[in-house]
Design an enzyme around this catalytic site. Structure first.
Site, short mmCIF file in Angstrom:
data_model
loop_
_atom_site.label_atom_id
_atom_site.label_comp_id
_atom_site.label_asym_id
_atom_site.label_seq_id
_atom_site.Cartn_x
_atom_site.Cartn_y
_atom_site.Cartn_z
N GLU A 149 66.20 31.87 56.42
CA GLU A 149 66.77 30.55 56.09
C GLU A 149 65.67 29.64 55.57
O GLU A 149 64.50 29.79 55.95
CB GLU A 149 67.40 30.02 57.40
CG GLU A 149 67.91 28.62 57.40
CD GLU A 149 69.16 28.42 56.56
OE1 GLU A 149 69.03 28.55 55.32
OE2 GLU A 149 70.22 28.11 57.11
N ASP A 150 66.03 28.69 54.71
CA ASP A 150 65.02 27.77 54.19
C ASP A 150 64.65 26.69 55.20
O ASP A 150 63.48 26.40 55.42
CB ASP A 150 65.48 27.12 52.87
CG ASP A 150 66.85 26.46 52.97
OD1 ASP A 150 67.51 26.57 54.03
OD2 ASP A 150 67.27 25.82 51.98
N ASP A 153 67.72 21.96 60.22
CA ASP A 153 67.72 20.49 60.31
C ASP A 153 68.42 20.13 61.62
O ASP A 153 67.80 20.11 62.67
CB ASP A 153 68.43 19.94 59.06
CG ASP A 153 68.27 18.45 58.88
OD1 ASP A 153 68.46 17.73 59.87
OD2 ASP A 153 67.99 17.98 57.78
N PHE A 202 63.89 14.02 53.68
CA PHE A 202 64.65 15.00 52.90
C PHE A 202 63.72 15.66 51.89
O PHE A 202 63.11 15.01 51.06
CB PHE A 202 65.85 14.37 52.19
CG PHE A 202 66.89 15.40 51.86
CD1 PHE A 202 67.83 15.79 52.82
CD2 PHE A 202 66.91 16.02 50.62
CE1 PHE A 202 68.76 16.78 52.55
CE2 PHE A 202 67.84 17.01 50.33
CZ PHE A 202 68.77 17.39 51.30
N ARG A 215 65.73 22.90 42.73
CA ARG A 215 65.39 24.27 43.14
C ARG A 215 64.29 24.81 42.22
O ARG A 215 63.54 25.69 42.59
CB ARG A 215 66.62 25.18 43.05
CG ARG A 215 67.74 24.82 44.04
CD ARG A 215 68.72 25.99 44.17
NE ARG A 215 70.01 25.57 44.69
CZ ARG A 215 70.31 25.42 45.98
NH1 ARG A 215 69.38 25.64 46.88
NH2 ARG A 215 71.51 25.06 46.37
#
Ligand code: HPA
Ligand code: MG
Length: 235
Positions: A149-150, A153, A202, A215
């Site tokens: 997973e990136d 959060d 963010f 991206r």
């Protein structure tokens, strides 16, 4: 390396817990890098506050995560990429694992699969987690799964995903996340492998997006207010 040193390294590693919780902690008062210190595409220059993690640093950290994973994991492994944000981390991590397998006495077989999860609109979690993609999750039964997973959060997406995956009776499920956000909104979930623990901002780049933009940016950067407005979703 001297034989004694080699033994020490092995000893150190064998004492490591199977589920690692260590990560590089980027403090809240961390002095990020100026955009001018790195190559940033001109089309995003006005939309970013700073470079938080240059790609070179990420790649070095990914190599270390791959070493830890290779040490811990049991064969056969299914590496499960969480799209779209996880694709760059997945690619770089698997390159390192493949290199390890190609040069190490102890290698293991690996399959890959992809799922798609969407839960964000602008910079807010929608609270609704959609899991799409692999129609063959039944093949995960009895295998070791590494979810890649990136970013974690709130942790809600991963908790939901783990519930779903565990229904298919895998032997073992591990989670590698490049980033773990330090946020009051967290449900307390921590992945087995974390690249960097980051402040509550963010971030975009290295495949992480803001409404599908950014991206195509190499480094992990913090988006600014102008960028948030410019690429806000039309709701
Ligand atoms: N950036 C990109 N995607 C995200 C983030 C973030 O900071 N948090 C949750 N999904
Ligand atoms: Mg993600």
């Amino acid at each position: 390396m001297m034989a004694d040193d080699e033994n020490k390294t092995d000893e150190k590693r064998s004492k490591s817990p199977q589920s690692r919780t260590t990560s590089i902690v980027i403090p809240d008062d961390y002095t990020s890098y100026s955009l001018d210190d790195f190559c940033v595409p001109a089309h995003y220059y006005d939309d970013l506050k700073c470079v938080l993690l240059p790609k070179g640093l990420i790649l070095d950290r990914v190599q270390r995560l791959a070493e830890d994973i290779c040490h811990d994991i049991s064969s056969p492994l299914v590496a499960l990429c969480v799209l779209k944000g996880g694709y760059q981390f997945f690619t770089d991590l698997l390159d390192c694992i493949k290199n390890h397998n190609a040069t190490s006495e102890k290698s293991f077989q690996m399959q890959v699969d992809f799922i798609k999860v969407k839960s964000y609109m602008n910079d807010q979690s929608t609270g609704v987690v959609n899991i799409m993609g692999s129609d063959n999750l039944a093949s995960l039964k009895g295998k070791s799964i590494l979810i890649v997973e990136d970013i974690i959060d709130t942790g809600n997406t991963m908790v939901k995903l783990l519930e779903t995956i565990k229904k298919f009776e895998p032997k073992q499920v591990m989670v590698a996340s490049l980033l773990l956000k330090r946020t009051k909104r967290s449900n307390g979930y921590r992945p087995n492998y974390t690249g960097f623990e980051i402040p509550d901002a963010f971030v975009v780049g290295y495949a992480l997006d803001y409404n599908e933009y950014f991206r195509d940016l190499n480094h992990v950067c913090i988006i600014n207010e102008r960028g948030k407005k410019r690429y806000a979703a039309n709701t």
